[in-house]
Design a protein around this motif. Structure first.
Motif, PDB file in Angstrom:
ATOM      1  N   ASN A  98       0.818  -1.200   0.000  1.00  0.00           N
ATOM      2  CA  ASN A  98       0.000   0.000   0.000  1.00  0.00           C
ATOM      3  C   ASN A  98       0.859   1.260   0.000  1.00  0.00           C
ATOM      4  OD1 ASN A  98      -3.070   0.135   0.233  1.00  0.00           O
ATOM      5  ND2 ASN A  98      -2.548  -1.741   1.323  1.00  0.00           N
ATOM      6  N   ALA A  99       1.847   1.263   0.873  1.00  0.00           N
ATOM      7  CA  ALA A  99       2.695   2.447   0.982  1.00  0.00           C
ATOM      8  C   ALA A  99       3.519   2.629  -0.290  1.00  0.00           C
ATOM      9  CB  ALA A  99       3.596   2.329   2.207  1.00  0.00           C
ATOM     10  N   ALA A 100       3.783   1.522  -1.005  1.00  0.00           N
ATOM     11  CA  ALA A 100       4.615   1.578  -2.208  1.00  0.00           C
ATOM     12  C   ALA A 100       3.821   1.983  -3.448  1.00  0.00           C
ATOM     13  CB  ALA A 100       5.269   0.216  -2.444  1.00  0.00           C
ATOM     14  N   LEU A 101       2.504   2.039  -3.316  1.00  0.00           N
ATOM     15  CA  LEU A 101       1.627   2.213  -4.476  1.00  0.00           C
ATOM     16  C   LEU A 101       1.999   3.403  -5.364  1.00  0.00           C
ATOM     17  CD1 LEU A 101      -0.632   0.327  -5.146  1.00  0.00           C
ATOM     18  CD2 LEU A 101      -2.224   1.807  -3.961  1.00  0.00           C
ATOM     19  N   GLY A 102       2.186   4.561  -4.732  1.00  0.00           N
ATOM     20  CA  GLY A 102       2.482   5.768  -5.497  1.00  0.00           C
ATOM     21  C   GLY A 102       3.821   5.678  -6.210  1.00  0.00           C
ATOM     22  N   LEU A 103       4.793   5.049  -5.556  1.00  0.00           N
ATOM     23  CA  LEU A 103       6.123   4.912  -6.166  1.00  0.00           C
ATOM     24  C   LEU A 103       6.058   3.949  -7.353  1.00  0.00           C
ATOM     25  CD1 LEU A 103       8.215   4.712  -2.877  1.00  0.00           C
ATOM     26  CD2 LEU A 103       8.199   6.610  -4.500  1.00  0.00           C
ATOM     27  N   GLN A 104       5.229   2.893  -7.197  1.00  0.00           N
ATOM     28  CA  GLN A 104       5.042   1.951  -8.309  1.00  0.00           C
ATOM     29  C   GLN A 104       4.419   2.633  -9.512  1.00  0.00           C
ATOM     30  OE1 GLN A 104       2.714  -1.167  -6.636  1.00  0.00           O
ATOM     31  NE2 GLN A 104       4.508  -2.345  -5.988  1.00  0.00           N
ATOM     32  N   MET A 105       3.447   3.522  -9.240  1.00  0.00           N
ATOM     33  CA  MET A 105       2.787   4.236 -10.331  1.00  0.00           C
ATOM     34  C   MET A 105       3.778   5.059 -11.130  1.00  0.00           C
ATOM     35  SD  MET A 105      -0.498   5.698  -8.361  1.00  0.00           S
ATOM     36  CE  MET A 105      -1.761   4.629  -7.692  1.00  0.00           C
ATOM     37  N   ARG A 106       4.845   5.483 -10.453  1.00  0.00           N
ATOM     38  CA  ARG A 106       5.850   6.296 -11.131  1.00  0.00           C
ATOM     39  C   ARG A 106       6.928   5.439 -11.768  1.00  0.00           C
ATOM     40  NH1 ARG A 106       3.109   8.814  -7.586  1.00  0.00           N
ATOM     41  NH2 ARG A 106       2.897  11.058  -7.429  1.00  0.00           N
ATOM     42  N   GLY A 107       6.704   4.118 -11.765  1.00  0.00           N
ATOM     43  CA  GLY A 107       7.591   3.212 -12.491  1.00  0.00           C
ATOM     44  C   GLY A 107       8.915   2.942 -11.811  1.00  0.00           C
ATOM     45  N   LEU A 108       8.994   3.137 -10.482  1.00  0.00           N
ATOM     46  CA  LEU A 108      10.259   2.851  -9.791  1.00  0.00           C
ATOM     47  C   LEU A 108      10.458   1.347  -9.631  1.00  0.00           C
ATOM     48  CD1 LEU A 108       9.979   5.898  -8.986  1.00  0.00           C
ATOM     49  CD2 LEU A 108      11.190   5.267  -6.918  1.00  0.00           C
ATOM     50  N   ARG A 109      11.718   0.926  -9.612  1.00  0.00           N
ATOM     51  CA  ARG A 109      12.015  -0.491  -9.434  1.00  0.00           C
ATOM     52  C   ARG A 109      11.976  -0.851  -7.958  1.00  0.00           C
ATOM     53  NH1 ARG A 109      17.302  -1.566 -12.554  1.00  0.00           N
ATOM     54  NH2 ARG A 109      17.587  -2.528 -10.514  1.00  0.00           N
ATOM     55  N   ALA A 110      11.830  -2.152  -7.711  1.00  0.00           N
ATOM     56  CA  ALA A 110      11.614  -2.626  -6.336  1.00  0.00           C
ATOM     57  C   ALA A 110      12.692  -2.133  -5.366  1.00  0.00           C
ATOM     58  CB  ALA A 110      11.543  -4.150  -6.319  1.00  0.00           C
ATOM     59  N   ASP A 111      13.969  -2.153  -5.801  1.00  0.00           N
ATOM     60  CA  ASP A 111      15.028  -1.748  -4.865  1.00  0.00           C
ATOM     61  C   ASP A 111      14.977  -0.247  -4.590  1.00  0.00           C
ATOM     62  OD1 ASP A 111      15.695  -1.413  -7.497  1.00  0.00           O
ATOM     63  OD2 ASP A 111      17.852  -1.660  -7.189  1.00  0.00           O
ATOM     64  N   ALA A 112      14.612   0.531  -5.614  1.00  0.00           N
ATOM     65  CA  ALA A 112      14.488   1.980  -5.416  1.00  0.00           C
ATOM     66  C   ALA A 112      13.308   2.291  -4.499  1.00  0.00           C
ATOM     67  CB  ALA A 112      14.303   2.675  -6.768  1.00  0.00           C
ATOM     68  N   ILE A 113      12.232   1.539  -4.668  1.00  0.00           N
ATOM     69  CA  ILE A 113      11.056   1.731  -3.807  1.00  0.00           C
ATOM     70  C   ILE A 113      11.437   1.443  -2.360  1.00  0.00           C
ATOM     71  CG2 ILE A 113       8.784   0.778  -3.220  1.00  0.00           C
ATOM     72  CD1 ILE A 113       8.263   0.423  -6.192  1.00  0.00           C
ATOM     73  N   GLU A 114      12.132   0.341  -2.155  1.00  0.00           N
ATOM     74  CA  GLU A 114      12.565  -0.047  -0.806  1.00  0.00           C
ATOM     75  C   GLU A 114      13.393   1.077  -0.168  1.00  0.00           C
ATOM     76  OE1 GLU A 114      12.197  -2.724   1.230  1.00  0.00           O
ATOM     77  OE2 GLU A 114      13.762  -2.125   2.660  1.00  0.00           O
ATOM     78  N   ARG A 115      14.331   1.642  -0.942  1.00  0.00           N
ATOM     79  CA  ARG A 115      15.195   2.708  -0.406  1.00  0.00           C
ATOM     80  C   ARG A 115      14.404   3.941  -0.014  1.00  0.00           C
ATOM     81  NH1 ARG A 115      18.790   1.667  -4.274  1.00  0.00           N
ATOM     82  NH2 ARG A 115      18.070   3.369  -5.596  1.00  0.00           N
ATOM     83  N   ARG A 116      13.413   4.304  -0.857  1.00  0.00           N
ATOM     84  CA  ARG A 116      12.630   5.511  -0.582  1.00  0.00           C
ATOM     85  C   ARG A 116      11.638   5.301   0.553  1.00  0.00           C
ATOM     86  NH1 ARG A 116      11.808   8.822  -5.562  1.00  0.00           N
ATOM     87  NH2 ARG A 116      10.010   9.757  -4.560  1.00  0.00           N
ATOM     88  N   LEU A 117      11.070   4.077   0.595  1.00  0.00           N
ATOM     89  CA  LEU A 117       9.939   3.838   1.479  1.00  0.00           C
ATOM     90  C   LEU A 117      10.351   3.527   2.918  1.00  0.00           C
ATOM     91  CD1 LEU A 117       6.926   3.702   1.487  1.00  0.00           C
ATOM     92  CD2 LEU A 117       7.038   1.335   0.715  1.00  0.00           C
ATOM     93  N   ARG A 118      11.415   2.731   3.055  1.00  0.00           N
ATOM     94  CA  ARG A 118      11.797   2.217   4.375  1.00  0.00           C
ATOM     95  C   ARG A 118      11.923   3.326   5.434  1.00  0.00           C
ATOM     96  NH1 ARG A 118      10.614  -2.474   6.464  1.00  0.00           N
ATOM     97  NH2 ARG A 118      10.906  -3.331   4.378  1.00  0.00           N
ATOM     98  N   PRO A 119      12.641   4.436   5.132  1.00  0.00           N
ATOM     99  CA  PRO A 119      12.771   5.475   6.166  1.00  0.00           C
ATOM    100  C   PRO A 119      11.424   6.044   6.606  1.00  0.00           C
ATOM    101  CG  PRO A 119      14.231   5.918   4.311  1.00  0.00           C
ATOM    102  CD  PRO A 119      13.364   4.780   3.912  1.00  0.00           C
ATOM    103  N   TRP A 120      10.469   6.116   5.675  1.00  0.00           N
ATOM    104  CA  TRP A 120       9.164   6.686   6.041  1.00  0.00           C
ATOM    105  C   TRP A 120       8.369   5.728   6.901  1.00  0.00           C
ATOM    106  CZ3 TRP A 120       8.446  11.552   6.077  1.00  0.00           C
ATOM    107  CH2 TRP A 120       9.146  12.360   5.165  1.00  0.00           C
ATOM    108  N   LEU A 121       8.486   4.428   6.599  1.00  0.00           N
ATOM    109  CA  LEU A 121       7.793   3.441   7.447  1.00  0.00           C
ATOM    110  C   LEU A 121       8.337   3.547   8.869  1.00  0.00           C
ATOM    111  CD1 LEU A 121       7.692   0.298   5.103  1.00  0.00           C
ATOM    112  CD2 LEU A 121       5.852   1.908   5.592  1.00  0.00           C
ATOM    113  N   GLU A 122       9.663   3.762   8.955  1.00  0.00           N
ATOM    114  CA  GLU A 122      10.261   3.868  10.285  1.00  0.00           C
ATOM    115  C   GLU A 122       9.858   5.162  10.986  1.00  0.00           C
ATOM    116  OE1 GLU A 122      14.294   2.791   9.411  1.00  0.00           O
ATOM    117  OE2 GLU A 122      13.585   0.701   9.322  1.00  0.00           O
ATOM    118  N   ARG A 123       9.922   6.253  10.242  1.00  0.00           N
ATOM    119  CA  ARG A 123       9.563   7.538  10.856  1.00  0.00           C
ATOM    120  C   ARG A 123       8.128   7.551  11.358  1.00  0.00           C
ATOM    121  NH1 ARG A 123      12.275  11.970   6.873  1.00  0.00           N
ATOM    122  NH2 ARG A 123      12.317  13.579   8.457  1.00  0.00           N
ATOM    123  N   LEU A 124       7.247   6.853  10.639  1.00  0.00           N
ATOM    124  CA  LEU A 124       5.842   6.840  11.045  1.00  0.00           C
ATOM    125  C   LEU A 124       5.531   5.680  11.981  1.00  0.00           C
ATOM    126  CD1 LEU A 124       4.478   8.005   7.660  1.00  0.00           C
ATOM    127  CD2 LEU A 124       3.850   9.064   9.816  1.00  0.00           C
ATOM    128  N   GLY A 125       6.575   4.927  12.354  1.00  0.00           N
ATOM    129  CA  GLY A 125       6.377   3.876  13.358  1.00  0.00           C
ATOM    130  C   GLY A 125       5.563   2.697  12.870  1.00  0.00           C
TER     131      GLY A 125
END
Lengths: 365, 237
Positions: A98-125
């Motif tokens: 779910n959190a990756a949805l917007g990044l997927q729409m922009r055509g990012l690859r799985a590893d790039a999504i992981e890099r962008r998303l992980r810090p936000w999942l952590e920041r939001l607990g």
């Protein structure tokens, strides 16, 4: 003045015969958090949809970074913004997906999504919930997922449509504080619409007041809350005491205003005979034993009052006071409440400083 | 009782004994109904989505027609399809009567409203604000439609099951426009009718069992997918 990120010009949205929104001009500055408050049905969500290019206004134009939004560039411009709604609106998949949805729409690859998303999942607990199915989340967790989905896009403009109002008070407070910290750390430009004054005041450096589709006032949060431009704004920002009166005498930057049942001294320059509305926040009304004046404050206003109603508030009491023919609302803390022995029908002295009175001139009916 | 038992034994002999005609009939049934379902999906899903997501004059009439179509009796479809496809009919020049193509056309008319109606219902069961939210995080229009279909995948599977189940088991229309021509348009249902009429109950039972097994296998797979994603109900005492 900071650079304008998004601008509305002569925007109106009509629904059948009625006008849902009518904004002649609104600029959202880069880096600011603008909170728009107003009652239900004021057009807040419509305003946010127009800003987010999710709804085409009946008339008027929307400019993003100076570029006029059209049918052809709408998707590109929309992808520089992100919306969070009152309901989390997650799809039937894991929190991570779910959190990756917007990044997927922009055509990012799985590893790039992981890099962008992980810090936000952590920041939001919610990093520990990543593999949980979204449908099993609590309201607060789901809204954090929705926020992570939006923030991971690194939006130029974040649009928040009452993101806290479906949450219980504790969850809401925790998320509000987290979001306040995150928004200031990440220097995100955001527009928040809400009916909650506290949220608006906490998050919004600048506040717009919307009623019946029109922006009644736009200014710094203190200006709007302390100096409402009209009675309608005063009501929306929580100035419960609004007393209609007439300016009687004027001297030395102060005036005496007569109202139905009393007089009050206020500061400011006014024309004698002018019709005014006195705005006093309930927090600014001090109660004391009958006949007892505030020490060392000769300029204060004093009104004999009868307690007409008592409602327990959180750690306070909200009192309805009858002062001659006007009613006042005052908040009083628990210890003063007990000390004054307040009961319905008792007499008290209500006082307020002239500085606590905001005067609205020539009010419309 | 003995009849059923003998029929069942015979059925196993026919199926596993490699009876060429039984396998040919089964294959043709699957092919015709499979293609008809596929065509119905291609037509019915977009129509169902359009009916769920848009408002236009005449929409109420369209929805009522689709709902009526969901319960269309196959013999009625067979009758009107025959009238059109008859050699002297409006579409007679196509020379389709008594061909598998005619059967596919008739089955599409039966399955397409079922799939359109169930697609509409499945989209209407989504949160109407979900589309706005997906656009609000940057979905393009095709991405939006794809994600909404994905979100409605469970009820959409039900639509596929209902559509295929409806056409693989119907007999009236296939009989009328296909003609039950041996080796060309004979399918499981029409063959069952024929063999029953001739008193060959063992063959009829064999064909029926194959039909049941096909239906069950397909529904088992789809149901498995569907149930896998359902939330569990708490125990209600």
């Amino acid at each position: 003045m900071a650079e304008t990120l998004l601008a509305l010009r002569d925007v109106s949205v009509r629904r059948g015969e009625s006008t849902a929104l009518q904004v002649s001009s609104l600029d959202i500055h880069a880096g600011e958090i603008l909170a728009v408050i107003g009652p239900n049905g004021a057009g807040k969500s419509t305003l946010l949809r127009v800003i987010g290019l999710l709804q085409t206004p009946t008339t008027g134009k929307v400019y993003f970074a100076g570029e006029e939004a059209t049918r052809t560039n709408a998707l590109l411009l929309r992808r520089r913004m992100a919306s969070v709604f009152q309901e989390p609106l997650l799809v039937n998949a894991s929190v991570y997906d779910n959190a990756a949805l917007g990044l997927q729409m922009r055509g990012l690859r799985a590893d790039a999504i992981e890099r962008r998303l992980r810090p936000w999942l952590e920041r939001l607990g919610i990093a520990h919930l990543a593999s949980r199915r979204a449908r099993t989340l609590s309201g607060g967790e789901a809204q954090r997922t929705s926020l992570a989905r939006a923030l991971a896009l690194d939006p130029k403009l974040l649009l928040l449509d009452e993101p806290f109002s479906a949450l219980d008070p504790q969850t809401r407070e925790a998320l509000l504080l987290d979001l306040q910290r995150i928004l200031s750390e990440a220097a995100v430009t955001a527009v928040l619409v809400t009916h909650d004054r506290n949220e608006a005041f906490m998050l919004g450096k600048r506040i717009g007041v919307l009623k019946a589709g029109r922006l009644l006032q736009l200014g710094s949060n203190l200006d709007v809350f302390m100096q409402p431009a009209s009675e309608a704004v005063a009501e929306i920002v929580g100035v419960d005491n609004r007393i209609a009166g007439v300016v009687e005498r004027v001297a030395d930057g102060a005036a005496t205003v007569c109202f139905n049942g009393g007089v009050a001294r206020v500061f400011g320059r006014f024309a004698p005979g002018a019709k005014v509305i006195l705005c006093i926040r309930p927090e600014d009304i001090i109660l004391s034993h009958p006949g007892k004046k505030q020490p060392g404050s000769t300029e204060w206003n004093y009104l004999q009052a009868k307690v007409a109603g008592v409602s327990p508030w959180m750690l306070q009491y909200r009192l309805r006071l009858e002062c001659g023919k006007v009613f006042l609302v005052a908040f009083i803390d628990r210890s003063s409440f007990l000390e004054l022995g307040i009961l319905e029908g008792n007499e008290v002295m209500a006082s307020f400083s002239p500085k606590a009175v905001h005067v609205i001139e020539s009010p419309r009916a | 009782m003995q009849l059923i038992w003998e029929g069942t034994v015979k059925a196993f002999e026919l199926v596993f004994g490699g009876n060429a005609e039984v396998w040919q009939i089964t294959g043709l049934s699957l092919k015709i109904s499979g293609i008809a379902t596929l065509v119905s999906l291609l037509l019915g899903i977009p129509l169902g989505i359009a009916l769920a997501m848009t408002r236009f004059p005449g929409r109420a009439l369209a929805v009522a027609s689709i709902n009526t179509g969901m319960g269309l009796p196959p013999v009625v479809v067979g009758l009107f399809a025959s009238i059109f496809l008859w050699r002297s009919g409006a579409l007679g020049f196509l020379e389709l009567i008594y061909t598998p193509t005619a059967m596919i056309i008739a089955q599409v008319i039966i399955a397409f409203p079922i799939i359109a109606g169930l697609t509409m219902a499945s989209f209407q069961s989504l949160n109407p604000n979900l589309g706005l939210q997906l656009l609000g995080i940057g979905a393009s229009k095709p991405q939006l439609l794809w994600l909404l279909c994905k979100e409605a995948r469970l009820p959409l599977l039900a639509a596929v099951m209902a559509g295929f189940g409806g056409v693989i088991s119907e007999v009236g229309a296939s009989m009328m426009v296909g003609g039950n021509v041996r080796g060309q348009t004979r399918v499981l249902t029409t063959a069952t009718v024929l063999e029953t009429g001739k008193g060959n109950f063992d063959i009829a039972i064999a064909l029926s069992l194959i039909l049941l097994a096909l239906s069950f296998a397909l529904n088992f797979v789809l149901t498995h997918i569907q149930q896998r994603e359902q939330l569990r109900w708490p125990k209600l005492s």
